[in-house]
Structure formats: structure tokens, C-alpha cells
Design an enzyme around this catalytic site. Structure first.
Site, PDB file in Angstrom:
ATOM      1  N   LYS A 160      25.824  48.792  58.866  1.00 42.89           N
ATOM      2  CA  LYS A 160      25.494  48.981  57.446  1.00 42.89           C
ATOM      3  C   LYS A 160      24.435  47.969  57.018  1.00 42.89           C
ATOM      4  O   LYS A 160      24.490  46.816  57.424  1.00 42.89           O
ATOM      5  CB  LYS A 160      26.780  48.777  56.629  1.00 42.89           C
ATOM      6  CG  LYS A 160      26.614  48.741  55.139  1.00 42.89           C
ATOM      7  CD  LYS A 160      27.970  48.604  54.451  1.00 42.89           C
ATOM      8  CE  LYS A 160      28.387  47.170  54.229  1.00 42.89           C
ATOM      9  NZ  LYS A 160      29.656  46.988  53.544  1.00 42.89           N
ATOM     10  N   GLY A 202      44.124  38.465  23.364  1.00 39.59           N
ATOM     11  CA  GLY A 202      44.191  38.783  24.792  1.00 39.59           C
ATOM     12  C   GLY A 202      44.708  37.651  25.661  1.00 39.59           C
ATOM     13  O   GLY A 202      44.792  37.802  26.881  1.00 39.59           O
ATOM     14  N   GLU A 203      45.066  36.504  25.077  1.00 39.77           N
ATOM     15  CA  GLU A 203      45.595  35.407  25.904  1.00 39.77           C
ATOM     16  C   GLU A 203      46.902  35.826  26.561  1.00 39.77           C
ATOM     17  O   GLU A 203      47.682  36.599  25.997  1.00 39.77           O
ATOM     18  CB  GLU A 203      45.809  34.153  25.043  1.00 39.77           C
ATOM     19  CG  GLU A 203      44.502  33.469  24.688  1.00 39.77           C
ATOM     20  CD  GLU A 203      44.703  32.154  23.949  1.00 39.77           C
ATOM     21  OE1 GLU A 203      45.848  31.822  23.578  1.00 39.77           O
ATOM     22  OE2 GLU A 203      43.690  31.463  23.730  1.00 39.77           O
TER      23      GLU A 203
HETATM   24  C1  R5P Z   1      32.253  43.817  52.900  1.00 37.95           C
HETATM   25  O1  R5P Z   1      32.062  42.876  53.652  1.00 37.95           O
HETATM   26  C2  R5P Z   1      33.604  44.396  52.777  1.00 37.95           C
HETATM   27  O2  R5P Z   1      34.237  44.448  54.030  1.00 37.95           O
HETATM   28  C3  R5P Z   1      33.567  45.803  52.183  1.00 37.95           C
HETATM   29  O3  R5P Z   1      32.873  46.659  53.079  1.00 37.95           O
HETATM   30  C4  R5P Z   1      32.905  45.826  50.844  1.00 37.95           C
HETATM   31  O4  R5P Z   1      33.471  44.870  49.992  1.00 37.95           O
HETATM   32  C5  R5P Z   1      33.031  47.199  50.221  1.00 37.95           C
HETATM   33  O5  R5P Z   1      32.345  47.216  49.012  1.00 37.95           O
HETATM   34  P1  R5P Z   1      31.982  48.587  48.321  1.00 37.95           P
HETATM   35  O6  R5P Z   1      33.237  49.405  48.219  1.00 37.95           O
HETATM   36  O7  R5P Z   1      31.454  48.181  46.970  1.00 37.95           O
HETATM   37  O8  R5P Z   1      30.921  49.246  49.144  1.00 37.95           O
END
Ligand code: R5P
Length: 288
Positions: A188, A39-40
Site C-alpha cells: 500500500k 459535556g464534562e
Molecule cells: C496502518 O498502519 C494501519 O495498520 C491501518 O491499515 C490503518 O490505520 C487503516 O486506516 P484506514 O482505515 O483509514 O485506511
């Protein structure tokens, strides 16, 4: 000027060369059919670069593409290039940009240090933390990949843009200014690397076509959670748009929550619909 693409970025390299009216130097990535059994990686330049300004385009993801970058940069120098500009469209390891725990590597800096051994300049795109580039001993510039998405969205059935978290507000704002549609954001909470939770919030999306804009889609967990929220609030259509589409783990299953997925060519994938070649070509011209 000559452009060379690593195997992660051959298509983008050709597009950058076209934009710049520069020649391409092809590369052999296998010594024998099927490559090395262990795989190198292997590289061999199939044209001359002696005395040239060479632009090397290579995304440093997944890990073997980092090795390929280093081999290519070494071969380009050995072949007598006068100047080497590295374009790293997606900078792998960019998210480990500080010591979160004592004894860790600052991985982004470690990768950058090795790129700087042979490159005179480094251009990246929408890197997680552009400040990490300032620690490197060469000229660096991070280019915004969102305007390319914004231009694409201008020609797409889109009524509304959504940032899935606080960090993505700046991306939605930039894209909104270009495509001329309003935007809002969600908050989030990350539970772990695979799971996120959205704080409930009313959005003006009933009957609308909504694009969720982010820098990176990795597992698609963030997008899927935001998409479910949009559906529950009556969105007619949900589209995911990102600069860097990693699409790892259960991403494809998670993204079934969307009607469409749009990514750029910083990482080539079946969802690549937007080229950032004009952005990189303009940045190369600006180097002088
Ligand atoms: C986080 O700070 C980034 O902006 C993305 O929201 C994140 O990397 C998304 O990750 P995933 O698709 O795993 O939820």
C-alpha cells in the site's frame, strides 16, 4: 478482585469479570439525567473497593474516555484499592509514537504517563508500537488481539487471508496459523490520511472467500482499496477483519465494498463479533 468498566468498555469489563469469576463494581456516569450541559465527564463508584485488587477496563478513545479513565483511576485509589491494573483495550493516540516533526508531542507516551500515575500495571492490545510502553514507569504488557480473530475465522466461510499492506503481514500470518488458511499481502502507498493506493499484484483469489486482516480500520480506505482489488481479481466474497474498529468518517460507506465486517470488542460497535475477554483474563491470571 473487582472489575470496573469505563463507559467505553462496560460490556468487555463484564465479560472479563465473568472469565475471572470476579465481582463487578457498577459506576454512575451521570450526576443528573443527561449529564453535565458542558459535556464534562462524571464518575461515581457504586460499590466498595477498599483493600481490593481492582481491574479497570477502559478504551481511551474517543478523547472524553481518557478523562473518564483518569477520574475512575483517581476514585478507585481514593476508595482504598490495594492494587490497580489498567486494561486499555484500544490505546488511543498510540499511532503518534515518535517525533515526526520537531516540536510535536509524543502523544502515546504522554497518555501512558498519565495512566501510570494511579495504575500499578497496564495491559493493552495490539498497540501500534509496543515499545512506547517501555518508557512508562510501571509494568506493561501488550497482548496480541489477532488470535481471537483467528479463532473466529476458523468457524467462518474463509479460503484465503490477505494483508492489505506490508505492516499487516504479521497479522495475516498469525491469523493464518490459527485458522489454517493461506495468506498473501498487498503493498500500500499512503497518499494522505484519507487516501491510499495499492501496487498491482496477482493474487490466487478467483472464486474464493477472502478475509482482509488488519490491526485497525479507521476510515476504511485501506480495506475498500484492497476489497476492490480482490473483486477485480474474481474473489467470490470479501470480508474485513480487524482488532480495533474505529469506523470514522466515511468508513461505513467504504466498507460497503465488503460482504461482512468483523471487529473485536476493544471498541464496541455494530461490527463487534469477537470478544477479547479470554485474552485479557488470561493476562490478568498471568500477573499473579
Ligand atoms: C496502518 O498502519 C494501519 O495498520 C491501518 O491499515 C490503518 O490505520 C487503516 O486506516 P484506514 O482505515 O483509514 O485506511
Amino acid at each position: 478482585m473487582k472489575v470496573i468498566g469505563g463507559s467505553a468498555s462496560v460490556i468487555l469489563a463484564k465479560a472479563v469479570a465473568r472469565e475471572l469469576s470476579a465481582g463487578i463494581v457498577d459506576v454512575a456516569f451521570e450526576k443528573h439525567r443527561g449529564g453535565f450541559p458542558d459535556g464534562e465527564r462524571y464518575v461515581r463508584l457504586l460499590g466498595s473497593v477498599a483493600g481490593d485488587h481492582v481491574v479497570l477496563v477502559q478504551t481511551t478513545y474517543p478523547d472524553p474516555m481518557i478523562v473518564e479513565f483518569l477520574l475512575l483511576a483517581d476514585a478507585i485509589r481514593d476508595a482504598g484499592a490495594r492494587r490497580l491494573t489498567a486494561i486499555v483495550p484500544y490505546f488511543g493516540y498510540g499511532r503518534q509514537d515518535k517525533l515526526f516533526l520537531e516540536g510535536e508531542a509524543i502523544s502515546a507516551r504522554a497518555i501512558g504517563k498519565h495512566i501510570a500515575v494511579d495504575a500499578n500495571e497496564l495491559l493493552t492490545m495490539t498497540i501500534h508500537n509496543p515499545d512506547i510502553l517501555k518508557t512508562l514507569p510501571i509494568f506493561t504488557r501488550d497482548i496480541d488481539g489477532i488470535p481471537a480473530l483467528g479463532r473466529h475465522l476458523k468457524t467462518t466461510d474463509v479460503d484465503f487471508l490477505l494483508a492489505p499492506d506490508h505492516n499487516a503481514i504479521r497479522f495475516a500470518k498469525t491469523a493464518s496459523a490459527i485458522c489454517g488458511k493461506p495468506y498473501d499481502h498487498l503493498e500500500k502507498e499512503r497518499i494522505d490520511s484519507y487516501n491510499v493506493k495499492i501496487v498491482p499484484k496477482r493474487l490466487d483469489v478467483r472464486g474464493k472467500s477472502v478475509v482482509i486482516v488488519d490491526d485497525v480500520i479507521s476510515t476504511g480506505g485501506t480495506i475498500a482499496t484492497a476489497a476492490r482489488e480482490l473483486r477485480s481479481q474474481g474473489a467470490r466474497r470479501v470480508i474485513a477483519a480487524c482488532v480495533h474498529g474505529l469506523f470514522v468518517g466515511k468508513a461505513e460507506a467504504n466498507l460497503k465494498a465488503c460482504d461482512d465486517v468483523i471487529a473485536t470488542d476493544t471498541i464496541q460497535s455494530p461490527h463487534t463479533k469477537v470478544s477479547v475477554a479470554p485474552e485479557f483474563a488470561a493476562a490478568i491470571r498471568a500477573l499473579g
